[in-house]
Design a protein around this motif. Structure first.
Motif, PDB file in Angstrom:
ATOM      1  N   ARG A 162       0.847  -1.186   0.000  1.00  0.00           N
ATOM      2  CA  ARG A 162       0.000   0.000   0.000  1.00  0.00           C
ATOM      3  C   ARG A 162       0.881   1.234   0.000  1.00  0.00           C
ATOM      4  O   ARG A 162       1.683   1.447   0.911  1.00  0.00           O
ATOM      5  CB  ARG A 162      -0.917   0.032   1.228  1.00  0.00           C
ATOM      6  CG  ARG A 162      -1.787   1.297   1.258  1.00  0.00           C
ATOM      7  CD  ARG A 162      -2.418   1.552   2.605  1.00  0.00           C
ATOM      8  NE  ARG A 162      -2.981   2.904   2.641  1.00  0.00           N
ATOM      9  CZ  ARG A 162      -3.310   3.555   3.753  1.00  0.00           C
ATOM     10  NH1 ARG A 162      -3.148   2.979   4.931  1.00  0.00           N
ATOM     11  NH2 ARG A 162      -3.790   4.776   3.691  1.00  0.00           N
ATOM     12  N   ASP A 184       0.048   5.332  -0.840  1.00  0.00           N
ATOM     13  CA  ASP A 184      -0.862   6.379  -1.301  1.00  0.00           C
ATOM     14  C   ASP A 184      -0.597   7.629  -0.475  1.00  0.00           C
ATOM     15  O   ASP A 184       0.264   7.639   0.402  1.00  0.00           O
ATOM     16  CB  ASP A 184      -2.333   5.937  -1.198  1.00  0.00           C
ATOM     17  CG  ASP A 184      -2.714   5.419   0.176  1.00  0.00           C
ATOM     18  OD1 ASP A 184      -2.487   6.153   1.162  1.00  0.00           O
ATOM     19  OD2 ASP A 184      -3.231   4.296   0.283  1.00  0.00           O
ATOM     20  N   ALA A 204      -2.976   9.229   1.319  1.00  0.00           N
ATOM     21  CA  ALA A 204      -4.037   9.417   2.316  1.00  0.00           C
ATOM     22  C   ALA A 204      -3.498   9.209   3.730  1.00  0.00           C
ATOM     23  O   ALA A 204      -3.030   8.125   4.074  1.00  0.00           O
ATOM     24  CB  ALA A 204      -5.184   8.450   2.050  1.00  0.00           C
ATOM     25  N   SER A 213      -5.410   9.376   6.375  1.00  0.00           N
ATOM     26  CA  SER A 213      -6.437   8.549   7.002  1.00  0.00           C
ATOM     27  C   SER A 213      -7.190   7.834   5.884  1.00  0.00           C
ATOM     28  O   SER A 213      -7.444   8.420   4.823  1.00  0.00           O
ATOM     29  CB  SER A 213      -7.404   9.388   7.839  1.00  0.00           C
ATOM     30  OG  SER A 213      -8.034  10.368   7.033  1.00  0.00           O
ATOM     31  N   VAL A 214      -7.535   6.579   6.114  1.00  0.00           N
ATOM     32  CA  VAL A 214      -8.227   5.792   5.089  1.00  0.00           C
ATOM     33  C   VAL A 214      -9.632   6.345   4.893  1.00  0.00           C
ATOM     34  O   VAL A 214     -10.410   6.431   5.846  1.00  0.00           O
ATOM     35  CB  VAL A 214      -8.292   4.307   5.505  1.00  0.00           C
ATOM     36  CG1 VAL A 214      -9.107   3.512   4.488  1.00  0.00           C
ATOM     37  CG2 VAL A 214      -6.888   3.733   5.629  1.00  0.00           C
ATOM     38  N   GLN A 232     -13.463   6.729   4.455  1.00  0.00           N
ATOM     39  CA  GLN A 232     -14.571   5.879   4.890  1.00  0.00           C
ATOM     40  C   GLN A 232     -15.774   6.176   3.998  1.00  0.00           C
ATOM     41  O   GLN A 232     -16.562   7.079   4.268  1.00  0.00           O
ATOM     42  CB  GLN A 232     -14.902   6.142   6.358  1.00  0.00           C
ATOM     43  CG  GLN A 232     -13.736   5.928   7.299  1.00  0.00           C
ATOM     44  CD  GLN A 232     -13.330   4.469   7.388  1.00  0.00           C
ATOM     45  OE1 GLN A 232     -14.175   3.573   7.420  1.00  0.00           O
ATOM     46  NE2 GLN A 232     -12.028   4.215   7.412  1.00  0.00           N
ATOM     47  N   LEU A 278     -10.784  -1.695   2.912  1.00  0.00           N
ATOM     48  CA  LEU A 278     -10.924  -0.240   2.985  1.00  0.00           C
ATOM     49  C   LEU A 278      -9.667   0.453   2.504  1.00  0.00           C
ATOM     50  O   LEU A 278      -9.728   1.439   1.760  1.00  0.00           O
ATOM     51  CB  LEU A 278     -11.248   0.193   4.425  1.00  0.00           C
ATOM     52  CG  LEU A 278     -12.514  -0.379   5.062  1.00  0.00           C
ATOM     53  CD1 LEU A 278     -12.733   0.254   6.435  1.00  0.00           C
ATOM     54  CD2 LEU A 278     -13.731  -0.172   4.185  1.00  0.00           C
ATOM     55  N   GLU A 279      -8.499  -0.049   2.930  1.00  0.00           N
ATOM     56  CA  GLU A 279      -7.240   0.616   2.587  1.00  0.00           C
ATOM     57  C   GLU A 279      -6.832   0.399   1.140  1.00  0.00           C
ATOM     58  O   GLU A 279      -5.909   1.055   0.639  1.00  0.00           O
ATOM     59  CB  GLU A 279      -6.112   0.151   3.520  1.00  0.00           C
ATOM     60  CG  GLU A 279      -5.780  -1.308   3.433  1.00  0.00           C
ATOM     61  CD  GLU A 279      -6.601  -2.183   4.361  1.00  0.00           C
ATOM     62  OE1 GLU A 279      -6.164  -3.309   4.649  1.00  0.00           O
ATOM     63  OE2 GLU A 279      -7.686  -1.726   4.797  1.00  0.00           O
ATOM     64  N   HIS A 280      -7.524  -0.494   0.451  1.00  0.00           N
ATOM     65  CA  HIS A 280      -7.211  -0.741  -0.954  1.00  0.00           C
ATOM     66  C   HIS A 280      -8.306  -0.241  -1.892  1.00  0.00           C
ATOM     67  O   HIS A 280      -8.391  -0.667  -3.042  1.00  0.00           O
ATOM     68  CB  HIS A 280      -6.933  -2.221  -1.186  1.00  0.00           C
ATOM     69  CG  HIS A 280      -5.635  -2.671  -0.595  1.00  0.00           C
ATOM     70  ND1 HIS A 280      -4.420  -2.222  -1.040  1.00  0.00           N
ATOM     71  CD2 HIS A 280      -5.359  -3.510   0.449  1.00  0.00           C
ATOM     72  CE1 HIS A 280      -3.448  -2.765  -0.321  1.00  0.00           C
ATOM     73  NE2 HIS A 280      -3.997  -3.537   0.592  1.00  0.00           N
ATOM     74  N   LYS A 333      -7.644   4.656  -6.233  1.00  0.00           N
ATOM     75  CA  LYS A 333      -8.465   4.045  -5.184  1.00  0.00           C
ATOM     76  C   LYS A 333      -9.563   5.020  -4.755  1.00  0.00           C
ATOM     77  O   LYS A 333      -9.428   6.226  -4.902  1.00  0.00           O
ATOM     78  CB  LYS A 333      -7.589   3.667  -3.989  1.00  0.00           C
ATOM     79  CG  LYS A 333      -6.582   2.584  -4.304  1.00  0.00           C
ATOM     80  CD  LYS A 333      -5.848   2.074  -3.078  1.00  0.00           C
ATOM     81  CE  LYS A 333      -4.805   3.029  -2.578  1.00  0.00           C
ATOM     82  NZ  LYS A 333      -3.937   2.418  -1.531  1.00  0.00           N
ATOM     83  N   TRP A 334     -10.657   4.463  -4.236  1.00  0.00           N
ATOM     84  CA  TRP A 334     -11.802   5.260  -3.781  1.00  0.00           C
ATOM     85  C   TRP A 334     -12.278   6.195  -4.910  1.00  0.00           C
ATOM     86  O   TRP A 334     -12.658   7.341  -4.676  1.00  0.00           O
ATOM     87  CB  TRP A 334     -11.439   6.065  -2.527  1.00  0.00           C
ATOM     88  CG  TRP A 334     -10.743   5.268  -1.485  1.00  0.00           C
ATOM     89  CD1 TRP A 334     -11.259   4.288  -0.700  1.00  0.00           C
ATOM     90  CD2 TRP A 334      -9.352   5.380  -1.099  1.00  0.00           C
ATOM     91  NE1 TRP A 334     -10.305   3.779   0.143  1.00  0.00           N
ATOM     92  CE2 TRP A 334      -9.118   4.425  -0.084  1.00  0.00           C
ATOM     93  CE3 TRP A 334      -8.298   6.193  -1.513  1.00  0.00           C
ATOM     94  CZ2 TRP A 334      -7.874   4.262   0.510  1.00  0.00           C
ATOM     95  CZ3 TRP A 334      -7.053   6.026  -0.926  1.00  0.00           C
ATOM     96  CH2 TRP A 334      -6.858   5.073   0.073  1.00  0.00           C
TER      97      TRP A 334
END
Length: 526
Positions: free
Chosen positions: A246, A248, A250, A252-253, A255, A367-369, A388-389
């Motif tokens: 991982r 990135d 971010a 904080s991951v 949500q 969540l983290e991916h 991601k996201w």
């Protein structure tokens, strides 16, 4: 001397101005900082975790960090780079807060000014966040007000000292200050915990669990038993989700719940489309085995992993929207505002198999991916292919939009380079002379690995045994034995891909488009 003169009393000298005790002054600054950050975090809990001034400043620091320094942090600290950043920020902020208190021993003005500057920096960091609205400024504004109020309160009741003819005196009760400080500590703790609890109420964990098992209509071929040499020291062919690399920006991951997620596909298309999670979930899903690589991966590094991704063909979504002639990139935006630019040609290439992925190794995306959804584009480094996201895809040209890393001088189109590494052994190894087994992995996504060779010192290259190939978009394992005489030896590896390209021995760093060079291990044979 006259009687009149004798009767005039001598005017008492004015006592020197009182000042705060040194450590009490520093404590005032530190407690004011804690109260300010906790109050801001509480308000951010109702808005967005990224509105927390502490995290906003951290995110701003990431964005402003020079590429070379950021690359050094990833290389040196790995997945702990953000923890190191937050810890370093905490140390600096505590130091400045203590200094603000010490500078205010005689007057609260210097500390108040420094706190105001802190508040303005936090407000600017929140204002600059692309994923936040104006209401998010309430968090740093609250931090500013609470920080100044607590500083002035504690400064007023803090123990003071002055010197007179009788020596040093204490002007204010320490008990009142200690009680006030304890109250601030309790209040700050409660506010910080409250912000965390409120923020976690929007945690996406329950939403992810509600997705259930993902069953693809088209499954990936079974992974053959001889696809890896795990018993000889290579990684397993499929990387467990909790071991998948991982990298990135971010802190904080994010949500993001499925019920709140949507994907807007727009720009140079015939029809703008917005997809909900159910729109994607209810389509016939496809499963593909893909090896992903981070551009920050040094020669011999670990930022390469393989997974069975589940999702839908990105080419299908683009066909539904109708990509107009002249379109060059998919300008993709994450929910936290991060952007990437994926070449349209790669995204629409059905042979390549780019995906909007919602699953990973049979589960919804962790969540983290990227839960609920991310992009996966085989053969390209993640910073141009794997948002991601993801919540927005704009079909556009290279000239019209510039993504996050392109603004920081990284390459526009970033095909993954042919590389290989040792996994057994790593670093400096002590072995018995004679036959020594070595093993590792190689990758050349969307081209495929043809062979891997090793050599001892400046000796001849010898070909290794390769694992069964799964597909062109995945890594291949290798192993062989080398003959080592007593002494110190350098053993090198290099890969050749199916296009005929052999790894160069010229070492290059990760910037701007990936590292090159031969990986080597030092052996000491007894």
């Amino acid at each position: 001397m006259t009687a009149t003169e004798r009767d005039v009393p001598e005017a008492p000298s004015a006592p020197p101005r009182a000042r705060l005790r040194f450590f009490a002054a520093a404590f005032v600054g530190v407690l004011a900082l804690a109260a300010a950050l906790a109050a801001g975090h509480l308000v951010a809990g109702f808005i967005s975790v990224n509105a927390s001034p502490y995290l906003a400043v951290g995110n701003g620091a990431i964005d402003l960090t020079p590429v070379e320094l950021k690359d050094f942090a990833v290389r040196t600290f790995g997945t702990y780079d953000k923890l190191v950043l937050l810890g370093s920020m905490a140390v600096v902020m505590l130091g400045v807060a203590a200094l603000a208190g010490v500078l205010s021993r005689r007057s609260p003005v210097p500390g108040t000014v420094l706190i105001a500057l802190f508040g303005l920096v936090g407000a600017f960091a929140v204002f600059e966040r692309p994923d936040l609205t104006a209401v998010a400024l309430l968090a740093p504004l609250t931090s500013l007000i609470v920080g100044i109020a607590v500083f002035l309160l504690l400064h007023r009741i803090a123990p003071r000292v002055w010197r007179d003819a009788d020596g040093e005196k204490t002007g204010t009760s320490r008990r009142a200050f200690l009680l006030g400080g304890a109250g601030v500590v309790v209040g700050a703790g409660a506010a910080g915990l409250g912000g965390q609890l409120v923020g976690s109420s929007r945690d996406a964990t329950a939403s992810r669990a509600a997705v259930g098992k993902l069953i693809p209509a088209r499954t990936a071929p079974m992974i053959p038993a001889d696809a890896d040499f795990a018993k000889l020291g290579t990684p397993p062919f499929l990387t467990p989700n909790d071991k998948f690399y991982r990298v990135d920006t971010a802190l904080s991951v994010p949500q993001l719940r499925t019920e709140d997620w949507s994907l807007r596909l727009h720009g140079m298309v015939d029809r703008e489309i917005r997809y909900s999670y159910n729109d994607i979930r209810n389509r016939p899903l496809v499963e593909r085995t893909v090896t992903m690589t981070c551009v920050s991966n040094e020669v011999g590094g670990d930022y390469v992993s393989t997974s069975n991704f589940i999702g839908v063909d990105l080419a299908d979504l683009l066909a539904e929207a109708g990509v107009k002639p002249g379109a060059e990139q998919l300008f993709c935006t994450s929910v936290d505002g991060w952007t990437s630019g994926t070449p349209v040609a790669a995204a629409a290439d059905r042979d390549r198999g780019a995906m909007l992925a919602i699953g990973m190794n049979g589960e919804p995306l962790p969540l983290e991916h990227g839960f609920p959804a991310r992009l996966v584009t085989p053969g390209l480094y993640g910073y141009v292919s794997a948002t991601k996201w993801v919540v927005d895809i704009e079909v556009t040209t290279w000239a019209a939009r510039q993504a996050y890393w392109l603004k920081r001088s990284w390459a526009r189109e970033a095909p993954i380079k042919t590389e290989s590494r040792f996994d057994s052994h790593r670093g400096f190894a002590n072995v018995q002379k004679g036959k020594v087994r070595v093993a590792g992995v190689a990758w050349a996504q969307h081209t495929g690995i043809e062979k891997v060779e090793v050599r001892v010192d400046q000796g001849p290259w010898q070909e290794t045994t390769l694992s069964r190939e799964v597909n062109l978009n995945t890594w291949r394992m290798w192993w062989t034995e080398v003959d080592l005489s007593a002494g110190v030896h350098q053993v090198f590896c290099r890969a050749t891909d199916k296009a005929g390209y052999t790894q160069t021995d010229q070492r290059a760093g990760t910037v701007p488009d990936g590292a090159t060079g031969w990986h080597n291990v030092t052996f000491t044979a007894a």
